[in-house]
Write an enzyme that holds these catalytic residues in place. Structure first.
Site, PDB file in Angstrom:
ATOM      1  N   ASP A  56      -0.573  -2.984   4.930  1.00  0.00           N
ATOM      2  CA  ASP A  56       0.005  -4.128   5.646  1.00  0.00           C
ATOM      3  C   ASP A  56       0.701  -3.704   6.933  1.00  0.00           C
ATOM      4  O   ASP A  56       0.931  -2.511   7.168  1.00  0.00           O
ATOM      5  CB  ASP A  56       1.068  -4.808   4.764  1.00  0.00           C
ATOM      6  CG  ASP A  56       0.446  -5.569   3.616  1.00  0.00           C
ATOM      7  OD1 ASP A  56      -0.711  -5.994   3.731  1.00  0.00           O
ATOM      8  OD2 ASP A  56       1.148  -5.729   2.597  1.00  0.00           O
ATOM      9  N   TYR A 114       0.751   5.503  -3.791  1.00  0.00           N
ATOM     10  CA  TYR A 114       1.728   4.996  -2.823  1.00  0.00           C
ATOM     11  C   TYR A 114       3.115   5.532  -3.162  1.00  0.00           C
ATOM     12  O   TYR A 114       3.418   5.812  -4.321  1.00  0.00           O
ATOM     13  CB  TYR A 114       1.763   3.465  -2.855  1.00  0.00           C
ATOM     14  CG  TYR A 114       0.680   2.795  -2.034  1.00  0.00           C
ATOM     15  CD1 TYR A 114       0.876   2.514  -0.686  1.00  0.00           C
ATOM     16  CD2 TYR A 114      -0.532   2.435  -2.611  1.00  0.00           C
ATOM     17  CE1 TYR A 114      -0.112   1.895   0.067  1.00  0.00           C
ATOM     18  CE2 TYR A 114      -1.531   1.812  -1.862  1.00  0.00           C
ATOM     19  CZ  TYR A 114      -1.310   1.543  -0.517  1.00  0.00           C
ATOM     20  OH  TYR A 114      -2.282   0.932   0.228  1.00  0.00           O
TER      21      TYR A 114
END
Lengths: 262, 262
Positions: A56, A114
């Site tokens: 994002d 992540y």
């Protein structure tokens, strides 16, 4: 189909601060757009770049994997040097590999990792202000870690999605291989290793874990949120600048997907 | 002398990228200038801020110590919160202490510690581009470390000064307590702990150590440069953005320099 087209895979890293995200947008700078511009300057070809994980706006990457098709015959190390010359300083190509044309960076990836960094301090850190989300009150790290471990396994992660209305997701079931929260000096770091992720899943998970760390909800309530499978229940969504795509994994090393005969 | 004036010490951290250095300059943003502006907004007083170590333009600090005089009666924790409110995001006050009026942050400091970060990689790291100096060819870390250790002890450091012409330095002899070079993942980190430093000393030292690491000079030649005591011999001066002031040490903790009776 042009049989002269070859496929090349790049490992890229970037500071996401100045980009609208990985994916191309016509009116904003994107990682994909910058890579395509640099490739055009190098090869003169308009080529589409595909990414293994769509980060994002504002999200960073230490190890993202992308691919593109080209008719050029440049050697992998030439891509590394030349693309780094054309790319802005906050994007870098770390490695390049020739791969077979049927190699798909997204579908063949077996897992992604992540990391989310929280600065747990009442005072900001000027040297980490762009790379960690500050939480003032002292967080209960062990409770956060216990809650994080509930995510391991196969779960319907619907509660950790913000909104389904614009989404084309078929299933919200995701397989998590590992998840943990640990203290590293004044940082609290969340790591998650999963087959794949839903949009905003990591940031909504961290937001919920922070609520556990603040004793606003207990581990049982965290489990209830997970089991409710209801979009919007988790969160709040923590800021993008604390999030890093750390790794994309494939069954074999990226250098082993090229067969001279194909 | 206004007997109502109190002295306060602050521990500050900053990202030096956007500043002309610690020291006030009329036409550029400085750390000192920003601290003085924030203090004016908090207390309404025009006060001079003194720093323990004058960092150059672009140099960062994780732990710098400054002091100022004030007639205000604010408690130390109020300074921390209020100054962080008024300061830009790339400067932070980590702690505040009342001290006796004769306490001098510069003269009473017994030592300073600096760290210099080298990214030793042929590929840039977008997430470290603002905080490490990139050296492409592989450096011989152990040779650099052996050379660094020659700095320990009392030495005339004249060779590590760029230029004396504008300087008011009385002596170029400096006492170094510790110096080392170590690998930390893809970073090579130089640490030096000394009583005090000459202008550009650390950056010229690192430039010389990099020449050792590249095998352009050997350890014996490094020693010859040190022993020559001739300005301009060392270097080149490596960039400011890899340098961090890590610590300023005092005989006692900063909270123990206040005596109610004084």
């Amino acid at each position: 189909l042009d049989t002269n087209l070859k496929k090349v895979v790049l490992v890229v890293a970037y500071d996401g601060a100045n980009y609208c995200g990985f994916q191309f947008q016509p009116d904003a700078a994107s990682i994909q757009g910058e890579l395509e511009k640099a490739l055009f300057r190098l090869t003169g070809e308009n080529t589409r770049v595909a990414g293994a994980s769509r980060t994002d706006s504002g999200v960073h990457a230490r190890y993202q994997v992308v691919s593109f098709r080209t008719s050029s015959d440049l050697e992998p190390d030439v891509y590394v040097r030349a693309l780094n010359h054309f790319l802005p300083q906050d994007i870098a190509v770390k490695a390049a590999y020739k791969v077979n044309r049927d190699f798909n960076v997204q579908r063949q990836a077996v897992s992604r990792m992540y990391e989310y960094c929280i600065l747990n301090s009442s005072v900001r850190d000027p040297l980490r202000r762009l790379y960690a989300f500050q939480v003032h009150g002292q967080l209960a790290v062990e409770a956060m870690n216990q809650a994080a471990r509930l995510l391991v396994g196969e779960h319907d992660m619907a509660s950790f999605v913000t909104d389904f209305s614009q989404s084309v997701i078929k299933s919200t079931v995701r397989q998590v291989f590992a998840a943990q929260v640990e203290q590293r000096e004044d940082l609290i770091v969340f790591n998650i290793h999963a087959k794949s992720f839903l949009p905003h899943q990591v940031r909504n998970t961290v937001g919920t874990l922070v609520r556990v760390g603040m004793n606003k909800i207990d581990i049982k309530e965290f489990e209830t949120i997970l089991e409710a499978k209801r979009p919007g229940l988790a969160g709040p969504t923590v800021p993008a600048w604390g999030l890093f795509l750390m790794q994309v994994n494939y069954p074999r090393p990226l250098g082993e997907y090229y067969d001279e005969d194909l």
